[in-house]
Design a protein around this motif. Structure first.
Motif, PDB file in Angstrom:
ATOM      1  N   ARG A 367       0.825  -1.196   0.000  1.00 16.95           N
ATOM      2  CA  ARG A 367       0.000   0.000   0.000  1.00 16.95           C
ATOM      3  C   ARG A 367       0.869   1.260   0.000  1.00 16.95           C
ATOM      4  O   ARG A 367       2.001   1.242   0.450  1.00 16.95           O
ATOM      5  N   ASP A 368       0.272   2.332  -0.494  1.00 12.64           N
ATOM      6  CA  ASP A 368       0.870   3.679  -0.411  1.00 12.64           C
ATOM      7  C   ASP A 368       2.308   3.729  -0.943  1.00 12.64           C
ATOM      8  O   ASP A 368       3.216   4.295  -0.314  1.00 12.64           O
ATOM      9  N   LEU A 369       2.528   3.144  -2.097  1.00 14.76           N
ATOM     10  CA  LEU A 369       3.857   3.202  -2.718  1.00 14.76           C
ATOM     11  C   LEU A 369       4.127   4.625  -3.219  1.00 14.76           C
ATOM     12  O   LEU A 369       3.284   5.225  -3.888  1.00 14.76           O
ATOM     13  N   SER A 370       5.329   5.130  -2.911  1.00 15.81           N
ATOM     14  CA  SER A 370       5.676   6.488  -3.343  1.00 15.81           C
ATOM     15  C   SER A 370       7.186   6.622  -3.464  1.00 15.81           C
ATOM     16  O   SER A 370       7.941   5.826  -2.898  1.00 15.81           O
ATOM     17  N   VAL A 371       7.598   7.630  -4.223  1.00 16.20           N
ATOM     18  CA  VAL A 371       9.022   7.981  -4.336  1.00 16.20           C
ATOM     19  C   VAL A 371       9.307   9.054  -3.302  1.00 16.20           C
ATOM     20  O   VAL A 371       8.793  10.171  -3.393  1.00 16.20           O
ATOM     21  N   ILE A 372      10.093   8.712  -2.301  1.00 14.56           N
ATOM     22  CA  ILE A 372      10.354   9.669  -1.221  1.00 14.56           C
ATOM     23  C   ILE A 372      11.640  10.466  -1.462  1.00 14.56           C
ATOM     24  O   ILE A 372      11.856  11.492  -0.816  1.00 14.56           O
ATOM     25  N   GLU A 373      12.488  10.000  -2.364  1.00 12.53           N
ATOM     26  CA  GLU A 373      13.724  10.742  -2.640  1.00 12.53           C
ATOM     27  C   GLU A 373      14.228  10.356  -4.021  1.00 12.53           C
ATOM     28  O   GLU A 373      14.188   9.182  -4.397  1.00 12.53           O
TER      29      GLU A 373
END
Length: 1263
Positions: A367-373
């Motif tokens: 869940r909630d996969l994102s590119v944080i950097e």
């Protein structure tokens, strides 16, 4: 060492002897107990003591004996039947103390302690405390790797022991806690903070806060930490403030701050290293340097803890590593939190709640996969685990695809990741990607998550812009307040770096090595009365901005006031007798900017582990105050012109008892000088306590600074009798040293170790240079570039200070000092060293050996009495008309050179007889004489002078040498005169014609039209009918009728040729006299005498012996080699014989041509060039030929050599010459020659020796 068990066994033996004796040491049957009472109450301390003889009992208050008579009615002391008591009447708060009762008899002493606390009912209500912070610490400077201590003394009024203040230390407003890097100490009246192994993280504003019930007082000062010297010149400073963030099962993000110093070239990037806690091996995490000051580290092992460090790199090399981060565990944050909270019950319940239906279930979508950097080097993904995990142990696969396509590619194909974080590397910069994640467990791989939005690979964080206008304002005599405008639109700003430079020099130095977040900073450590300019840079994780504009120049106000010195440290006992001790301590690390004028020593008794009051020991001698078998502690204070510094920390507890051990005590006052990257010199002083026998040697021990105690190892296997030693070390390592003394009984206790010493050659390190000036004065010179106002040059010989040397003169001017030898001799051999006080250890040494002294004395003599070098010595030659030329050539002479011409000790001048010439361009000096007379026999000398340099060359012309030269000169003159008119080119010859006529013929040169030829027979003129023909200069006379006498003559002429012609290049024979006729039994003999000439008349001789014609060439040279021929003519035909000049003989037709082969010569064996490494030995051998045996002379740079231990010159069996150099050094490089000579000639052989250092390649210059 071996004596200690023997002493212990002896004590046990005497104890066993007294076991049945009635006498015993005092013992407490009942000890006194502590009391807490109210003010105005009475308290009674009592105890029961046994012992025989009956012990003497004394009561003490805070280690001061109580005298009831001093305060009548206050104290009452009673003793009855082994019961002893102390009664204190009407207690007040001053009676709050520690009380000690001491019982002592002839067998020993024992003590017991009790505390009395007097409570004041009103103390907790309305008491106001006044706090004063004195002896405050100031701005401090340290260097990476050093240890820094500072603190303040605290005075609180009223002084109530049961109310102790709360001491807190802050750095940049952050509370400090005790750690291996930070140690805090409160002694009751002084707060001290010690920073071990400084790093740039320790830089900042330090604040001491003293808190009481009435409030708090603070004091603050800045601490600056400079970079350690780089291992490679030009390398950047170390990164700082390394932290581990967002740790998970196999993943962590490491962040750091960029250094202020880049080493002069831009930083190319950073390398991140990791090390498992408990291990020593560091593993580099990235193969290529990253520029972003943040890096995700993957591949960690779950459950293990790691520390990290970072290194910066530029084109010059690698920096020192940063300080390691705090340990971080590779665990799921939730699991780590449960472990930290010890929530084991929750974990148990969690596993108990797992149903059998959950086992073997494929997990759901993350869940909630994102590119944080996202940077140009990597992209970091983050997600949450799925709601339906299946069972514990879920892992993940990460997939990527290029935007605009649907071709998904799994990134971690081999091993799934355990953490809900993942860093992707090796992405193409500028391209856009989408990402998704799948979960997996033992049941299988789940469905992918929702893909992320398209992400373009590249740095999302920009480097900040340059700060705005910089404004400096005056602050103190050594500091300036710098303010600036903040960098605009700076994201995630870390802080600012400030640099300063003396106006006009453009040499920038960092003012801070840790970024500051404000826009105002106080730059300390500036030079008074100097004008400075400043500039600022902004920093964030992406990098460092450009510099701001330079500020206007500001002059630092000049005011110098020395401070009191910091405390001494390292107090040790060097010798102890029954009632006195000899102490030693180390000088303060900071002496306050002025020389220390003295020390003050305090001591206190320690009874029962409780220290008493301090007493000054300097008022009276220590021996009058100390008591045998008592325990003592000491503290030392240093004093200078600014005052007395704060006392040192109390020493260890020492017992005052006489030393009786056989081995020596410890050496002391260890000093380290001449620190270089591969060596240093350790100095020490002999132990005060010698033991039973004198000290006969020392052993030096070494270990790495951070190594364990067991790693001590010896430097020297054999004891040295000196109090100094040069120790070889490895570059970049830090070492500590200690020394042990030895006598006949054994090896004694080791000295205290030195402070850590880093093996590095500091920039600007200079060596002692030996110099010989134009007057031949030999001196040792040392220069120091970092002098202070109080610095002094201290010269030593064999490391013993030369205060008033008899054989030397010491001179110091500015930053240079020299030691001048008065009359150098073998008495001056030794090691000379120079140490500069009040510096960071500037020192160097020079070893004056016997060989070096000889060479210096030779150079000194050459400088005192310089010689003009000559290419050729004075020589003589004959010119046309018989003129005589004396000449020589100087190798180098200036236009101011002067020449004196001397004959038989009398100066001769230009005139009719002598013509002089001096060509200053070529150095050729000439003198001409038209002819030589008898009065010219003697010695000719040319004396040269060019400034101080002189030289002379002489030529002796006496005896046969002079006569031969005079004769040849006269001949040349006559020949020249003869050739001015008609003269014979070919002398009279004959030939017999077929008609049996005799034709006489000759050839004449320089004929004119009016020349007349006259023929004579037996002195009578012959009338010739034919007309003379001078067209070719040939004259002929034909005799048609020959008489019997004439016939005899003709037959004789046929037998003996009338003309001799010996040809060899330009050589010719000359008829000395007219042909002579001699009657013999065989017939008539026609003979004449001949002489042989060429361009070197004095070396060539010829003659006739009997029927032999000989030719002699003295001192033959290479140009004399060749083919020689002799021809005989009888008018019709001839006979020719030849011979090669190679030492052979030809005897055909009774002809002998002799060539002297016994002249001295070098037959071979010498090379042209010899290249050899320093420290090796060189041996050359050559063959010598000559009869008689030649004299052999060796030359170095055209100066005669003498055989010694270094140069071994031998000539054996008259044939073999050998040349040996033992232990070659660089001074042996040069041109060498061998000169051989006997009466037949001289010859030389040359070769060149080139010495290179071990780390140089032969023939290449060292970089």
């Amino acid at each position: 060492m071996a004596a200690c068990p023997q002493i212990h066994e002896n004590e046990e033996y005497h104890k066993r002897l007294n076991e049945d004796s009635l006498m015993h040491t005092p013992e407490f049957v009942i000890k006194p107990r502590s009391h807490t009472v109210w003010e105005k109450q009475c308290v009674r301390l009592h105890c029961t003591i046994s012992g025989w003889p009956e012990p003497r009992v004394v009561w003490y208050k805070n280690n001061v004996s109580i005298d009831p008579m001093a305060k009548p009615g206050k104290y009452k002391v009673e003793s009855s039947y082994s019961v002893h008591s102390l009664e204190i009447n009407k207690c007040d708060f001053d009676d709050t103390a520690q009380y000690r009762v001491s019982a002592m008899n002839s067998k020993g002493e024992t003590s017991a302690f009790a505390s009395v606390v007097v409570k004041t009912p009103c103390l907790e209500y309305g008491v106001k405390f006044e706090t004063h912070i004195v002896e405050k610490f100031g701005v401090s400077f340290g260097r990476e790797g050093e240890t820094l201590s500072f603190g303040c003394s605290v005075i609180i009024y009223p002084s109530l022991q049961r109310f102790q203040p709360e001491i807190e230390w802050y750095r940049d407003d952050k509370l400090l806690v005790q750690s291996k890097w930070v140690q805090m100490h409160w002694s009751g009246d002084r707060a001290t903070l010690t920073l071990s192994h400084l790093n740039k993280e320790d830089e900042g504003l330090y604040t001491l806060r003293v808190i009481t019930k009435s409030g708090f007082e603070t004091h603050s000062a800045y601490v600056f930490v400079r970079d350690a010297d780089a291992e490679v010149a030009g390398a950047p400073g170390a990164p700082l403030d390394v932290q581990s963030l967002d740790a998970n099962k196999d993943y962590v993000i490491v962040t750091w701050k960029q250094p202020a110093v880049d080493g002069g070239s831009p930083i190319l990037g950073y390398f991140v290293d990791r090390c498992e806690v408990g291990m020593t091996h560091w593993f580099q995490c990235n193969d290529t340097p990253v520029k972003f000051a943040r890096f995700p580290v993957t591949g960690l092992v779950e459950g293990r803890s790691y520390v990290f460090r970072v290194r910066a790199v530029n084109k010059a090399g690698m920096s020192h590593p940063s300080r390691v981060s705090e340990p971080v565990a590779a665990m799921d944050p939730a699991d780590l939190k449960k472990i930290e909270n010890k929530s084991y019950d929750d974990l148990t319940l969690y596993y108990e709640k797992l149903s059998h239906n959950d086992l073997g279930v494929v997990p759901g979508r993350p869940r909630d996969l994102s590119v944080i950097e996202a940077t140009k080097n990597y992209v970091v993904l983050s997600w949450k685990p799925p709601g339906d995990k299946g069972h514990e142990g879920v892992m993940y696969y990460v997939e990527k695809c290029v935007s605009g396509t649907d071709s998904w590619q799994r990134v971690n194909t081999e091993i799934p990741v355990k953490s809900p974080r993942f860093a992707l590397f090796d992405l193409a910069e500028g391209k856009s990607y989408r990402f998704r994640v799948r979960c997996c467990n033992s049941a299988g791989v789940g469905e992918p998550s929702e893909p992320t939005e398209a992400t373009t690979v590249g740095d999302k964080l920009d480097i900040p812009s340059a700060p705005g206008r910089v404004v400096p304002t005056r602050n103190t005599d050594t500091s300036v307040v710098v303010s600036w405008e903040a960098s605009r639109a700076a994201k995630e700003l870390v802080g600012y770096y400030i640099e300063s430079s003396i106006a006009g020099r453009n040499t920038w130095e960092p003012c801070n090595n840790k970024p500051v977040k404000g826009t105002r900073f106080i730059c300390h450590g500036l030079t008074t009365e100097e004008s400075y300019v400043f500039r600022v840079r902004a920093v964030n994780a992406a990098g460092i901005s450009d510099f701001s504009q330079e500020s206007e120049a500001i002059k630092v106000k000049c005011f110098v006031m020395p401070a009191s010195p910091t405390p001494p440290y390292g107090i040790t006992v060097l010798e102890c007798v029954r009632d006195s001790m000899v102490l030693a301590w180390k000088q303060p690390t900071f002496i306050g900017g002025a020389d220390i004028t003295g020390y003050f020593i305090d001591y206190r008794e320690v009874i029962g582990g409780v220290p008493g009051k301090w007493h000054e020991a300097n008022i009276k001698s220590v021996s009058e105050r100390l008591k045998e078998n008592m325990l003592y502690q000491f503290q030392v204070r240093a004093a200078n012109m600014a005052g007395v510094g704060i006392p040192s920390l109390p020493s260890e507890t020492f017992k005052c008892e006489e030393w009786t051990i056989a081995v020596p005590g410890p050496p002391h006052d260890l000093q380290v000088q001449e620190v270089r990257k591969d060596s240093l010199v350790l100095l020490w002083k002999a132990p005060v306590y010698q033991g039973r026998d004198p000290v006969n040697g020392y052993y030096i021990d070494i270990k790495e600074a951070e190594a364990d105690f067991e790693m001590w190892r010896g430097v020297n296997e054999k004891a040295t009798n000196k109090t100094f030693m040069k120790v070889c070390i490895h570059e970049g390592e830090s070492y500590v040293f200690r020394v042990r003394a030895q006598n006949k009984a054994g090896v004694g206790k080791a000295s205290d170790p030195t402070e850590p010493v880093e093996a590095v050659t500091k920039p600007g390190t200079a060596e002692i240079v030996v110099n010989v000036d134009d007057d031949g004065v030999i001196s040792l010179n040392f220069e120091c570039s970092n002098l202070t106002a109080d610095s002094k040059f201290v010269w030593s010989k064999n490391y013993k200070e030369m205060t008033e040397p008899e054989r030397m003169t010491l001179e110091t001017k500015g930053s240079k000092s020299k030691a001048i030898f008065k009359t150098p001799s073998e008495e001056d051999l030794g090691i000379y060293s120079c140490f500069v006080t009040h510096t960071d250890g500037a020192s160097a040494s020079y070893t004056l050996s016997e060989e070096t002294l000889k060479e210096l004395l030779k150079i000194s003599h050459d400088h005192k009495f310089p010689i003009i070098p000559l290419k050729t010595e004075l020589a003589v030659e004959l010119l046309e008309k018989g003129r005589v030329r004396f000449w020589l050539q100087a190798e180098k002479i200036s236009a101011n050179g002067k020449i004196e011409y001397v004959f038989n000790d009398n100066v001769i001048h230009q005139g009719e007889k002598y013509k002089m010439n001096f060509d200053k361009n070529t150095g050729v000096i000439e003198m001409f004489m038209e002819s030589l007379g008898k009065e010219d026999e003697g010695t000719f000398t040319f004396q040269l002078q060019d400034g101080k340099a002189t030289n002379q060359s002489s030529l002796v012309l006496i005896g046969d040498v002079f006569k031969q030269l005079q004769k040849e000169s006269e001949f040349q003159k006559k020949e020249w005169i003869r050739k001015q008119g008609p003269h014979f080119v070919e002398y009279l010859g004959y030939e017999v014609t077929p008609e049996c006529c005799v034709r006489l013929k000759c050839k004449v040169a320089n004929m004119k039209k009016d020349s007349v030829a006259l023929w004579y027979k037996d002195g009578r003129e012959i009338k010739v009918n034919e007309k003379l023909d001078f067209s070719e200069g040939v004259l002929t006379l034909e005799i048609t009728q020959v008489s019997s006498v004439s016939h005899t003559v003709i037959q004789t002429l046929k037998t003996w040729s009338a003309v001799y012609q010996v040809t060899n290049m330009a050589k010719h024979l000359n008829i000395k006299e007219r042909s002579l006729i001699q009657s013999t039994e065989e017939g008539i003999r026609l003979y004449t005498f001949v002489s042989y000439y060429n361009d070197e008349l004095h070396r060539i001789k010829s003659g006739v012996v009997g029927e032999q014609l000989w030719l002699q060439i003295s001192e033959p040279t290479e140009k004399d080699k060749g083919k020689y021929a002799i021809e005989f003519f009888d008018g019709k035909g001839g006979l020719r014989r030849t011979v090669e000049l190679a030492g052979q003989e030809c005897t055909g037709n009774r002809l002998i041509i002799m060539f002297f082969t016994d002249r001295a010569r070098v037959a071979g064996g010498l090379p042209d060039v010899v290249t050899i490494q320093e420290g090796k030995s060189l041996n050359l051998t050559c063959n010598i030929w000559g009869d008689p045996v030649p004299e052999v002379t060796w030359l170095k740079n055209e100066r005669e050599m003498v055989s010694n231990d270094h140069y071994i010159l031998k000539f054996e069996s008259g044939k073999f010459a050998s040349f040996t150099i033992t232990c070659v050094n660089t001074s042996d490089s040069g041109k060498y020659s061998i000169l051989v000579k006997n009466k037949y000639g001289t010859e030389s052989g040359d070769f060149t020796v080139s010495v290179f250092l071990p780390d140089e390649e032969p023939g290449k210059k060292k970089k």
